[in-house]
Write a protein that holds these residues in place. Structure first.
Motif, PDB file in Angstrom:
ATOM      1  N   ASP A  38       0.834  -1.199   0.000  1.00  0.00           N
ATOM      2  CA  ASP A  38       0.000   0.000   0.000  1.00  0.00           C
ATOM      3  C   ASP A  38       0.879   1.263   0.000  1.00  0.00           C
ATOM      4  O   ASP A  38       2.098   1.183   0.071  1.00  0.00           O
ATOM      5  N   LYS A  39       0.230   2.430  -0.055  1.00  0.00           N
ATOM      6  CA  LYS A  39       0.969   3.698  -0.122  1.00  0.00           C
ATOM      7  C   LYS A  39       1.856   3.903   1.094  1.00  0.00           C
ATOM      8  O   LYS A  39       2.972   4.404   0.984  1.00  0.00           O
ATOM      9  N   LYS A  40       1.380   3.488   2.269  1.00  0.00           N
ATOM     10  CA  LYS A  40       2.164   3.664   3.494  1.00  0.00           C
ATOM     11  C   LYS A  40       3.449   2.828   3.431  1.00  0.00           C
ATOM     12  O   LYS A  40       4.529   3.301   3.780  1.00  0.00           O
ATOM     13  N   GLU A  41       3.321   1.589   2.994  1.00  0.00           N
ATOM     14  CA  GLU A  41       4.494   0.713   2.900  1.00  0.00           C
ATOM     15  C   GLU A  41       5.478   1.223   1.844  1.00  0.00           C
ATOM     16  O   GLU A  41       6.690   1.239   2.063  1.00  0.00           O
ATOM     17  N   LEU A  42       4.960   1.671   0.703  1.00  0.00           N
ATOM     18  CA  LEU A  42       5.836   2.151  -0.361  1.00  0.00           C
ATOM     19  C   LEU A  42       6.475   3.499  -0.022  1.00  0.00           C
ATOM     20  O   LEU A  42       7.524   3.836  -0.569  1.00  0.00           O
ATOM     21  N   ALA A  43       5.871   4.258   0.895  1.00  0.00           N
ATOM     22  CA  ALA A  43       6.426   5.567   1.269  1.00  0.00           C
ATOM     23  C   ALA A  43       7.819   5.442   1.871  1.00  0.00           C
ATOM     24  O   ALA A  43       8.624   6.367   1.767  1.00  0.00           O
ATOM     25  N   THR A  44       8.122   4.311   2.490  1.00  0.00           N
ATOM     26  CA  THR A  44       9.439   4.120   3.109  1.00  0.00           C
ATOM     27  C   THR A  44      10.418   3.386   2.192  1.00  0.00           C
ATOM     28  O   THR A  44      11.574   3.205   2.543  1.00  0.00           O
ATOM     29  N   LEU A  47      13.390   5.213  -3.718  1.00  0.00           N
ATOM     30  CA  LEU A  47      12.865   5.658  -5.008  1.00  0.00           C
ATOM     31  C   LEU A  47      13.933   5.451  -6.069  1.00  0.00           C
ATOM     32  O   LEU A  47      15.096   5.813  -5.864  1.00  0.00           O
TER      33      LEU A  47
END
Length: 107
Positions: A38-44, A47
């Motif tokens: 999800d977005k929360k997991e991918l935020a960390t 990049l």
């Protein structure tokens, strides 16, 4: 590829490799079941920008292969080498163990 010379060294070197592969397997099973990050997991997650798909060579062995379950004796190439022990005369590729015979002469 891990090169090991004895059982004590194998345990030390392979622990990190095993942990990495266990995490990969866990994530692959998770994705297979439709559970995507999800977005929360991918935020960390790191990049990668301006990316493109590439390839890179992986260790393998070339030689005369005999006793393979799918191919008759012939010159060939193994799948990716994960662990090799010249002292103990074996190699573990992605798909199977091989016994190591005589090393080819170089140069």
């Amino acid at each position: 590829m891990q090169i090991i010379n004895d059982a004590d060294q194998a345990a030390q070197k392979l622990n990190v490799e095993i942990e990495t592969l266990e995490h990969l397997l866990r994530d692959l099973k998770r994705l297979r079941s439709g559970n995507f990050p999800d977005k929360k997991e991918l935020a960390t997650a790191p990049l990668i920008d301006q990316w493109s798909v590439g390839t890179r060579p992986l260790p393998c062995l070339y030689g005369v292969i005999s006793g393979h379950p799918r191919f008759r004796t012939s010159e060939g190439v193994t799948s990716d080498v994960w662990v090799m022990s010249p002292n103990l005369k074996f190699v573990r590729t992605l798909s199977r163990y091989y016994r190591l015979g005589v090393r080819a002469e170089t140069g």
